[in-house]
Design a protein around this motif. Structure first.
Motif, PDB file in Angstrom:
ATOM      1  N   UNK A 256       1.309  -3.205   2.780  1.00 48.79           N
ATOM      2  CA  UNK A 256       0.826  -3.290   1.408  1.00 48.79           C
ATOM      3  C   UNK A 256      -0.282  -4.333   1.310  1.00 48.79           C
ATOM      4  N   UNK A 257      -1.240  -4.070   0.442  1.00 43.94           N
ATOM      5  CA  UNK A 257      -2.370  -4.989   0.292  1.00 43.94           C
ATOM      6  C   UNK A 257      -1.932  -6.335  -0.271  1.00 43.94           C
ATOM      7  N   UNK A 258      -0.850  -6.341  -1.049  1.00 42.21           N
ATOM      8  CA  UNK A 258      -0.398  -7.601  -1.646  1.00 42.21           C
ATOM      9  C   UNK A 258       0.089  -8.586  -0.583  1.00 42.21           C
TER      10      UNK A 258
ATOM     11  N   UNK B  54     -11.476   4.918   4.577  1.00 40.98           N
ATOM     12  CA  UNK B  54     -10.434   5.842   4.124  1.00 40.98           C
ATOM     13  C   UNK B  54      -9.035   5.468   4.611  1.00 40.98           C
ATOM     14  N   UNK B  55      -8.933   4.477   5.450  1.00 43.64           N
ATOM     15  CA  UNK B  55      -7.603   4.033   5.909  1.00 43.64           C
ATOM     16  C   UNK B  55      -6.834   3.327   4.792  1.00 43.64           C
ATOM     17  N   UNK B  56      -7.525   2.979   3.732  1.00 41.59           N
ATOM     18  CA  UNK B  56      -6.885   2.324   2.596  1.00 41.59           C
ATOM     19  C   UNK B  56      -6.551   3.362   1.536  1.00 41.59           C
ATOM     20  N   UNK B  57      -5.264   3.475   1.190  1.00 39.91           N
ATOM     21  CA  UNK B  57      -4.792   4.407   0.175  1.00 39.91           C
ATOM     22  C   UNK B  57      -4.768   3.690  -1.170  1.00 39.91           C
TER      23      UNK B  57
ATOM     24  N   UNK C 102      -4.005   4.890  -4.182  1.00 43.08           N
ATOM     25  CA  UNK C 102      -2.854   5.206  -5.024  1.00 43.08           C
ATOM     26  C   UNK C 102      -1.620   4.392  -4.618  1.00 43.08           C
ATOM     27  N   UNK C 103      -1.368   4.314  -3.331  1.00 45.09           N
ATOM     28  CA  UNK C 103      -0.211   3.551  -2.843  1.00 45.09           C
ATOM     29  C   UNK C 103      -0.526   2.072  -2.658  1.00 45.09           C
TER      30      UNK C 103
END
Length: 221
Positions: A145-147, A166-169, A171-172
């Motif tokens: 998770x980015x957090x 594009x490796x970063x989603x 929505x999620x």
């Protein structure tokens, strides 16, 4: 012993066994016969011997190597608990020690704890023909998770998103990296951790350089 005497000796022993004679082994007599009556006699002889053996084994001073582990389970304690007691060997007097801190959690170079990383692999059945494995047998996927990433400024997050693409989603709000470069899942996992380190450290370094250049521009103007 001649050949004829050996044959006679073997025939005599066979006849003796057929007639139900006994054979002595370690002081215990066992009846060797195919009839049900002799089998019952054998059971009557063997059962007391076995009961004596198990009673002797149970009364011995045997101590299981896992006795401390089971005792800890009965006390609802674990090896990772913050408090606990440990007893030394019988040669030294018993001492009680208390662990002061929980075990350290391994972290990456960029500062992300490994407990925040999620690794995913797929297990395939073996093939009957060469190369006997699937092409994605050693593929490893990392999700985080980015957090949990140590990115604190909007500029660092923006540079990070430009690097991963594009490796970063969105929505999620999750980063997903995949590695199938090595013929080993362990090596692919290490490669993913190294990739994540370089991405995060590179984004922070570029953000700091841009901030420094902008400050110099403001001061010169």
């Amino acid at each position: 012993m001649s050949k004829r005497n050996a044959v006679n000796f073997a025939v005599t022993n066979i006849n003796r066994l057929r007639n139900g004679n006994t054979t002595s082994t370690n002081g215990m007599s066992f009846m060797i016969s195919s009839t049900a009556k002799n089998k019952q006699q054998q059971q009557q002889v063997i059962t007391p011997c076995l009961s004596h053996f198990f009673s002797t084994a149970s009364s011995s001073s045997y101590k299981s190597p896992y006795s401390d582990f089971f005792a800890m389970m009965q006390k609802n304690q674990t090896s990772l608990s913050s408090t606990g007691t440990s007893t030394s060997s019988s040669k030294t007097p018993a001492t009680t020690t208390t662990s002061s801190s929980p075990p350290e959690i391994p972290t990456l170079k960029c500062g992300i704890p490994e407990t925040n990383l999620k690794f995913k692999t797929t297990n395939y059945s073996r093939l009957m023909a060469p190369p006997y494995i699937q092409t994605s047998e050693y593929k490893v996927t990392l999700q985080v998770k980015i957090k949990y990433l140590p990115l604190h400024t909007p500029l660092e997050i923006e540079i990070f998103q430009q690097i991963v693409g594009t490796r970063y989603d969105v929505e999620k709000n999750e980063l997903k990296l995949t590695s199938n470069q090595f013929a080993s899942r362990i090596e692919n996992k290490r490669h993913l951790c190294s990739m994540l380190d370089r991405i995060v450290i590179g984004a922070k370094r570029l953000a700091s350089e841009i901030d420094g250049q902008s400050q110099q521009t403001q001061q010169s103007s």
